[in-house]
Every structure is written in structure tokens, then in C-alpha cells.
Design an enzyme around this catalytic site. Structure first.
Site, PDB file in Angstrom:
ATOM      1  N   LYS A  44      47.811   4.194 -51.900  1.00 26.50           N
ATOM      2  CA  LYS A  44      48.204   4.092 -50.370  1.00 26.50           C
ATOM      3  C   LYS A  44      48.085   5.126 -49.817  1.00 26.50           C
ATOM      4  CE  LYS A  44      51.049   4.213 -47.621  1.00 26.50           C
ATOM      5  NZ  LYS A  44      50.767   4.900 -46.311  1.00 26.50           N
ATOM      6  N   GLU A  55      55.247  15.807 -55.676  1.00 30.70           N
ATOM      7  CA  GLU A  55      54.805  17.280 -55.153  1.00 30.70           C
ATOM      8  C   GLU A  55      55.172  17.160 -53.713  1.00 30.70           C
ATOM      9  OE1 GLU A  55      53.001  19.832 -53.118  1.00 30.70           O
ATOM     10  OE2 GLU A  55      51.101  18.836 -53.551  1.00 30.70           O
ATOM     11  N   CYS A  87      50.896  22.046 -48.184  1.00 31.77           N
ATOM     12  CA  CYS A  87      52.037  22.337 -48.435  1.00 31.77           C
ATOM     13  C   CYS A  87      52.288  23.678 -49.251  1.00 31.77           C
ATOM     14  CB  CYS A  87      52.429  21.324 -49.634  1.00 31.77           C
ATOM     15  SG  CYS A  87      51.423  21.616 -51.202  1.00 31.77           S
ATOM     16  N   GLU A 133      60.927  23.296 -43.142  1.00 30.79           N
ATOM     17  CA  GLU A 133      59.466  23.316 -43.132  1.00 30.79           C
ATOM     18  C   GLU A 133      58.789  22.621 -41.921  1.00 30.79           C
ATOM     19  OE1 GLU A 133      56.328  21.405 -46.298  1.00 30.79           O
ATOM     20  OE2 GLU A 133      57.667  19.825 -45.339  1.00 30.79           O
TER      21      GLU A 133
HETATM   22  N1  LIG Z   1      51.698  18.161 -49.031  1.00 30.26           N
HETATM   23  C1  LIG Z   1      52.999  18.095 -48.344  1.00 30.26           C
HETATM   24  O1  LIG Z   1      53.389  18.581 -48.611  1.00 30.26           O
HETATM   25  C2  LIG Z   1      53.158  17.399 -47.065  1.00 30.26           C
HETATM   26  C3  LIG Z   1      54.253  17.442 -46.508  1.00 30.26           C
HETATM   27  N2  LIG Z   1      54.324  16.766 -45.277  1.00 30.26           N
HETATM   28  C4  LIG Z   1      55.606  16.776 -44.737  1.00 30.26           C
HETATM   29  O2  LIG Z   1      56.005  15.864 -44.051  1.00 30.26           O
HETATM   30  C5  LIG Z   1      56.255  15.676 -42.922  1.00 30.26           C
HETATM   31  C6  LIG Z   1      55.959  14.282 -42.171  1.00 30.26           C
HETATM   32  O3  LIG Z   1      54.593  13.695 -42.519  1.00 30.26           O
HETATM   33  P1  LIG Z   1      54.482  12.295 -43.142  1.00 30.26           P
HETATM   34  O4  LIG Z   1      52.963  12.200 -43.209  1.00 30.26           O
HETATM   35  O5  LIG Z   1      55.290  11.530 -42.248  1.00 30.26           O
HETATM   36  O6  LIG Z   1      54.878  12.657 -44.507  1.00 30.26           O
HETATM   37  P2  LIG Z   1      55.611  11.284 -45.563  1.00 30.26           P
HETATM   38  O7  LIG Z   1      56.123  12.047 -46.679  1.00 30.26           O
HETATM   39  O8  LIG Z   1      56.454  10.408 -44.598  1.00 30.26           O
HETATM   40  O9  LIG Z   1      54.276  10.420 -45.959  1.00 30.26           O
HETATM   41  C7  LIG Z   1      53.504  10.606 -47.175  1.00 30.26           C
HETATM   42  C8  LIG Z   1      52.876   9.340 -47.518  1.00 30.26           C
HETATM   43  O10 LIG Z   1      54.158   8.660 -47.923  1.00 30.26           O
HETATM   44  C9  LIG Z   1      54.133   7.483 -47.545  1.00 30.26           C
HETATM   45  N3  LIG Z   1      55.601   6.932 -47.187  1.00 30.26           N
HETATM   46  C10 LIG Z   1      56.334   7.336 -46.082  1.00 30.26           C
HETATM   47  N4  LIG Z   1      57.650   6.768 -46.348  1.00 30.26           N
HETATM   48  C11 LIG Z   1      57.562   6.212 -47.509  1.00 30.26           C
HETATM   49  C12 LIG Z   1      58.582   5.195 -48.182  1.00 30.26           C
HETATM   50  N5  LIG Z   1      59.666   5.201 -47.940  1.00 30.26           N
HETATM   51  N6  LIG Z   1      57.967   4.719 -49.248  1.00 30.26           N
HETATM   52  C13 LIG Z   1      56.735   4.780 -49.917  1.00 30.26           C
HETATM   53  N7  LIG Z   1      55.909   5.527 -48.941  1.00 30.26           N
HETATM   54  C14 LIG Z   1      56.210   6.064 -48.107  1.00 30.26           C
HETATM   55  C15 LIG Z   1      53.576   7.312 -45.922  1.00 30.26           C
HETATM   56  O11 LIG Z   1      52.949   6.240 -45.681  1.00 30.26           O
HETATM   57  C16 LIG Z   1      52.348   8.514 -46.488  1.00 30.26           C
HETATM   58  O12 LIG Z   1      51.318   7.642 -47.119  1.00 30.26           O
HETATM   59  C17 LIG Z   1      55.397  16.583 -42.204  1.00 30.26           C
HETATM   60  O13 LIG Z   1      55.747  17.157 -40.927  1.00 30.26           O
HETATM   61  C18 LIG Z   1      55.220  17.797 -43.331  1.00 30.26           C
HETATM   62  O14 LIG Z   1      56.498  18.437 -43.000  1.00 30.26           O
HETATM   63  C19 LIG Z   1      53.353  15.786 -44.731  1.00 30.26           C
HETATM   64  C20 LIG Z   1      52.176  15.582 -45.719  1.00 30.26           C
HETATM   65  C21 LIG Z   1      51.735  16.391 -46.695  1.00 30.26           C
HETATM   66  O1  LIG Z   2      44.799  22.468 -54.904  1.00 29.61           O
HETATM   67  C1  LIG Z   2      45.730  21.404 -55.075  1.00 29.61           C
HETATM   68  O2  LIG Z   2      45.634  20.711 -55.900  1.00 29.61           O
HETATM   69  C2  LIG Z   2      46.749  20.980 -54.025  1.00 29.61           C
HETATM   70  C3  LIG Z   2      46.728  21.633 -52.804  1.00 29.61           C
HETATM   71  C4  LIG Z   2      47.522  21.479 -51.521  1.00 29.61           C
HETATM   72  C5  LIG Z   2      48.723  20.762 -51.590  1.00 29.61           C
HETATM   73  O3  LIG Z   2      49.115  20.074 -52.570  1.00 29.61           O
HETATM   74  C6  LIG Z   2      49.032  20.248 -50.315  1.00 29.61           C
HETATM   75  O4  LIG Z   2      49.022  20.562 -49.194  1.00 29.61           O
HETATM   76  O5  LIG Z   2      49.913  19.069 -50.406  1.00 29.61           O
END
Ligand SMILES: NC(=O)C1=CN([C@@H]2O[C@H](COP(=O)(O)OP(=O)(O)OC[C@H]3O[C@@H](n4cnc5c(N)ncnc54)[C@H](O)[C@@H]3O)[C@@H](O)[C@H]2O)C=CC1
Ligand SMILES: O=C(O)/C=C/C=C(\O)C(=O)O
Length: 486
Positions: A178, A254, A288, A390
Site C-alpha cells: 500500500k 520504522e 526520517c 517532529e
Molecule cells: N519516514 C518517516 O519517518 C515518515 C514520517 N512521516 C511523518 O508523518 C507525518 C504525516 O505523514 P503521513 O503521510 O500522513 O504519514 P502516515 O504515517 O500517516 O502515512 C504513512 C503510510 O501509512 C498509511 N496509513 C495511514 N494511516 C493508516 C492506518 N490507520 N492504517 C494503515 N495505514 C495507514 C498511509 O496511507 C501511508 O501509506 C509527516 O508529517 C511526518 O511527520 C511521514 C512520512 C514518512
Molecule cells: O536508507 C534507508 O534505508 C532509509 C532511509 C530513510 C528513511 O527510512 C526515511 O526517511 O523514512
């Protein structure tokens, strides 16, 4: 207008409901595709296809054969490199230089590395004594878990999705992916590559949609999945863990971070500035592992702030194809509002705005985009939400410190524990400080230097479990012990 469909059992399929949502380019606000939104029906079909594939040719395929196919997937991504770069840049607005140096090559490497690894990893074996003197022999065998639900974020869409799909398939599982609703393109393009490479039908499936009450929730609550791997926000991790608890499905998470960089006065300032420029501003701060808190030893503080300001002001914003551009928009207008709300909090909390703090003037063709200024603050208390929460934007707060003990305590004073960067030329200090930081990943004199064999993940609220190298294999396979009495 391009239509993006689900990929189930080797076929591109529409949603039975006919429901679609817009895929928007955040650089200019243009709708670039209509994406089919999966309901329960499509998620059921995808999970059923993935289960059936476990009992098909994939389930009995020799490891060497599986590895050849995964190598073909890696080659297939590289063969269509420019298409992947374009798809990733249109979905995210990120500069071409970033997608072509990081996202896409790593997307391919994630298949290659785990294909190589699985062939070469032994399992444990123990001989034991028994009262009859004949003994027994124990050995472990690795088996696939089954169907893995992969829930991926939007910041590094192909990289983070394949970081999960690569090891999952290498271990013999099947997947239902997804992708984030913001970035549906590259998971779909990868489906074409899977077919071209000859990956059997049902092994790789993609369902599009949102999180709650949509594809994400339907997938993670599905009773026929055997594992969930997720990257995204910590609160979403909580929701997914609740869903997983119903069927006791194992999770690998993660999650978010509030990562710190620590710059000692003996650091090589050029390297520290170059590294901190990347850790704060790469991908418009949407990594992240990125730095949002910088602690600089007092004698170097003023010079460091001045030079990071110069760096931030030299970033070049613009359209992804422009070779000079190294700074894109944030992912969406909604995320822009979130980032700008922290810019406002910083102002109200009395921050000294070293640079940025607002919305840049953009040319007419980009004026509808989700642009924010690269921003640096000083002077905030550690209790400000800007220093605690964050933000996931191109910004950092810089504070001075006076001793090792003080800075260790400042770095650790957060519910998160993902990553840190330490800048020092003193090797003893590096060895002393790095293990005391409560993080899963600590770089010394670098940032985001990745060896895919190493453990990757966060402590505290930044994650559960470790992926990478053999550590990923622990999650993506089930170990059975066989005890043979001699
Ligand atoms: N790599 C990281 O650590 C990331 C952190 N973020 C953080 O999250 C905040 C919000 O971004 P979003 O894209 O809304 O992140 P999110 O955590 O809501 O979404 C990530 C994924 O999870 C899915 N998702 C959301 N709620 C769900 C649920 N209840 N059950 C199953 N799947 C679900 C979303 O559709 C998307 O595919 C950002 O502002 C940022 O702070 C966002 C993206 C990556
Ligand atoms: O190098 C990786 O495997 C991942 C890098 C970055 C993230 O995990 C992220 O921004 O979520």
C-alpha cells in the site's frame, strides 16, 4: 489524464467502486493522474492472490532461481531509470539530482543486496548431550512467513518500499503493497518491471488508497496476512499495531524522529557544515533520519550558525528537471500547512529567525506549489514544540552546549530515538559519546552513509525491530528448530 490502477495477480485492475483520487504534483499543484482507490474487495483479492502465489511456483522455487529473478528486477529498474526518476520527481517534486543519486539506484540495490545475502546466510546448529550418551543434533531452518503487508510513506517512495519488498521476496514471501496516497507512481511502475522480469503472478501486488477506513486499514486488519512492515508517523504505528494485535500479526516499524546533530568545537567545520546541510535540508527536510536539532559546542557556535545560514540561503529551489535545482517543495499543501504552523510556533515562542521562516516567492508556473523556505532558528527553550516534535520540514533549531554530559542529556531528552550525527576529530570522544546516545543509528563525521548489511531502525518511539542485512531476515522469515535425537 493518466490512470493508476491496482496490481493484483499480475494484472492492472480498476476499483469495483469506481472511486478515484487525484495524484498532485506538489511543485505546481497540477493533477498528474487519477488513482483508483481500493475498497475491501480489492484488498481481499490482493491478499488472496498473494496467498495463492505462496502455493504456486514461487513457493517451491529454488533459492538460486528466486535470486536470479530478483536480480532481473534490479536490472529492470535500472533499465527504466529515467522513467522511474520522472515518476518519483512528478509525485514528490524532488530534484532530479536527488532521485537519480539516491531514490532510484537504492530502489534497485534493495533487490540486489538481499538476493546476494539470502544465498550466503547460514543458520545455527547445536549438538547436545543426552542421558543415553548418544546426543542430539539441532539445526534451524528458515521459512518464509507468508503474505507481508507493506505500508509505505511518501518521502522516499521507491527506496523505502523496496527496502521492505526486496528482503520480503528474497526470503520467499509474497507482498501486498500500500504505497502512500501521495506517491502512487513508482510502486505501479515496479509492477511492470515485475512482469517483465518474470516474477510469478500474485507475488507482488499493489493496492492504492488512504490509511484509516481505506486500503491501509483494510490491509493491516486483514486476517490472512502474516506480517506488517510499516514506515511513517509514530501515531500511525500505534493504529497499525492495534490492528495487528487482533490477529497477533508480527510488525516491523520504522517511525518518526527528532534527530540531533552534535558538533564539537574540534570538528572539521567544513565537513560538519556540508553534512548538516544535507541532514537538515535534503529532500526538503523530509527524511526520517534528518536533523531538526543541532547542538554546537559554544566556541564554534557563532561561526557554525553563520555558515549554515549561508548554506541555507544558497539552496536553489525550482522545477525538478532543472540541473541547478537542489531544493524541492514539501509533499502537499496539507504538509506545508503543518510545517508553516511550526514556523508560527517558533515566532510565538520568541525564536531568533536566522533565515527563512516563511513562504518563498516563486515564479508564476510554480506559484501553486507547496513551497516553504529553508529555515534556521536559535534561542528557543528545549520545551518549545519546535524543539520537541517532529516537523518533517526543511528546518532546524541550533543551540549551544558546554560539556559532553550536557549534550548527551539534551540529545536523549526526547521520546524518539532514531538517528544522530556526531561531528568531532577526537576519536576517543566519538567512541565515548556515540554509544551513550539513545538512538538506533549514530553517524560520526557523516550522515546517511548506508551499508545495507547493517542493522537499521529506531529505539523508543522511533520503531520496533531492525531491518537491513541479516536483521531483516529475522523479520521476513520464520525460524524452525529441528532437533534430531541420535
Ligand atoms: N519516514 C518517516 O519517518 C515518515 C514520517 N512521516 C511523518 O508523518 C507525518 C504525516 O505523514 P503521513 O503521510 O500522513 O504519514 P502516515 O504515517 O500517516 O502515512 C504513512 C503510510 O501509512 C498509511 N496509513 C495511514 N494511516 C493508516 C492506518 N490507520 N492504517 C494503515 N495505514 C495507514 C498511509 O496511507 C501511508 O501509506 C509527516 O508529517 C511526518 O511527520 C511521514 C512520512 C514518512
Ligand atoms: O536508507 C534507508 O534505508 C532509509 C532511509 C530513510 C528513511 O527510512 C526515511 O526517511 O523514512
Amino acid at each position: 489524464m493518466q490512470e493508476i490502477k491496482h496490481f493484483i495477480n499480475g494484472q492492472f485492475v480498476s476499483s469495483e467502486s469506481g472511486r478515484t483520487f487525484d495524484d498532485v504534483n506538489p511543485a505546481n499543484g497540477e493533477v498528474i493522474a487519477r488513482v483508483h482507490e481500493a475498497g475491501r474487495e480489492e484488498v481481499d483479492q490482493a491478499v488472496a492472490a498473494a496467498n495463492a502465489a505462496m502455493n504456486g511456483p514461487w513457493g517451491t522455487m529454488a533459492v538460486a532461481e528466486r535470486m536470479k529473478l530478483l536480480q532481473k528486477v534490479a536490472d529492470g529498474v535500472m533499465a527504466r531509470f529515467d522513467e522511474f526518476v520522472e515518476a518519483e520527481c512528478l509525485d514528490t517534486g524532488k530534484p532530479k539530482s536527488l532521485a537519480s543519486h539516491i531514490d532510484i539506484p537504492r530502489g534497485a540495490a534493495n533487490f540486489q543486496v538481499f538476493a546476494d545475502l539470502v544465498k550466503n546466510i547460514p543458520t545455527e546448529s547445536f549438538q547436545m548431550d543426552t542421558p543415553d550418551g548418544l546426543g542430539a543434533h539441532n539445526y534451524a531452518v528458515r521459512k518464509p512467513r507468508g503474505v507481508i503487508a507493506v505500508v509505505a510513506p511518501w518521502n522516499l517512495p521507491l527506496l523505502l518500499m523496496t527496502w521492505k519488498v526486496g528482503p520480503a521476496l528474497a526470503c520467499g514471501n509474497t507482498v501486498v503493497v500500500k504505497p502512500s496516497e501521495e506517491t502512487p507512481h513508482t510502486a505501479t511502475l515496479l509492477a511492470e518491471v515485475m512482469n517483465e522480469a518474470g516474477i510469478p503472478e500474485g507475488v507482488y501486488n499493489v493496492v492504492h488508497g488512504f490509511g484509516p477506513d481505506s486500503a491501509g486499514e483494510f490491509l493491516t486488519r486483514h486476517p490472512d496476512i502474516n506480517g506488517i512492515t510499516f514506515t511513517g508517523e509514530s501515531k500511525t504505528g500505534t493504529a497499525i499495531m492495534k490492528a495487528a494485535s487482533e490477529c497477533l500479526v508480527p510488525v516491523s516499524f520504522e517511525l518518526g524522529g527528532k534527530n540531533a546533530a552534535v558538533v564539537f568545537a574540534d570538528a572539521d567545520i567544513d565537513k560538519a557544515i556540508e553534512g548538516t546541510m544535507r541532514s537538515v535540508f535534503a529532500n526538503c527536510g523530509q527524511v526520517c533520519l534528518g536533523t531538526e536539532r543541532v547542538y554546537v559546542e559554544r566556541p564554534l557556535f557563532d561561526e557554525f550558525v553563520k555558515r549554515l545560514k549561508e548554506g541555507a540561503e544558497s539552496l536553489r529551489m525550482g522545477w525538478w528537471q532543472d540541473e541547478n535545482v537542489n531544493f524541492g517543495p514539501v509533499i502537499s499543501q496539507a504538509h506545508r500547512q503543518k510545517v508553516l504552523s511550526y514556523y508560527e510556533v517558533a515566532r510565538k515562542d520568541g525564536a531568533n529567525i536566522v533565515t527563512g521562516g516563511g513562504v518563498p516567492e516563486m515564479p508564476a508556473n510554480l506559484s501553486e506549489g507547496a513551497w516553504v523556505e529553508p529555515t534556521i532558528w536559535t534561542g528557543l527553550g528545549e520545551d518549545s514544540a519546535v524543539v520537541q516534535e517532529e516537523i518533517f520540514g526543511p528546518c532546524c533549531h541550533i543551540a549551544p552546549f558546554d560539556s559532553e554530559e550536557e549534550v548527551i542529556s539534551l540529545v536523549n531528552d526526547t521520546p524518539y530515538g532514531l538517528a544522530a550525527a556526531v561531528w568531532t576529530e577526537n576519536l576517543s570522544r566519538a567512541h565515548r559519546v556515540a554509544p551513550k546516545l539513545e538512538v538506533g543509528l549514530c553517524w560520526v563525521n557523516s550522515w546517511f552513509l548506508r551499508d545495507l548489511r547493517t542493522p537499521f531502525g529506531g529505539s523508543k518511539q522511533s520503531g520496533i525491530g531492525r531491518e537491513g542485512g541479516v536483521h531483516g531476515l529475522e523479520f521476513y522469515s520464520e525460524l524452525s528448530n529441528i532437533c534430531i535425537k541420535l
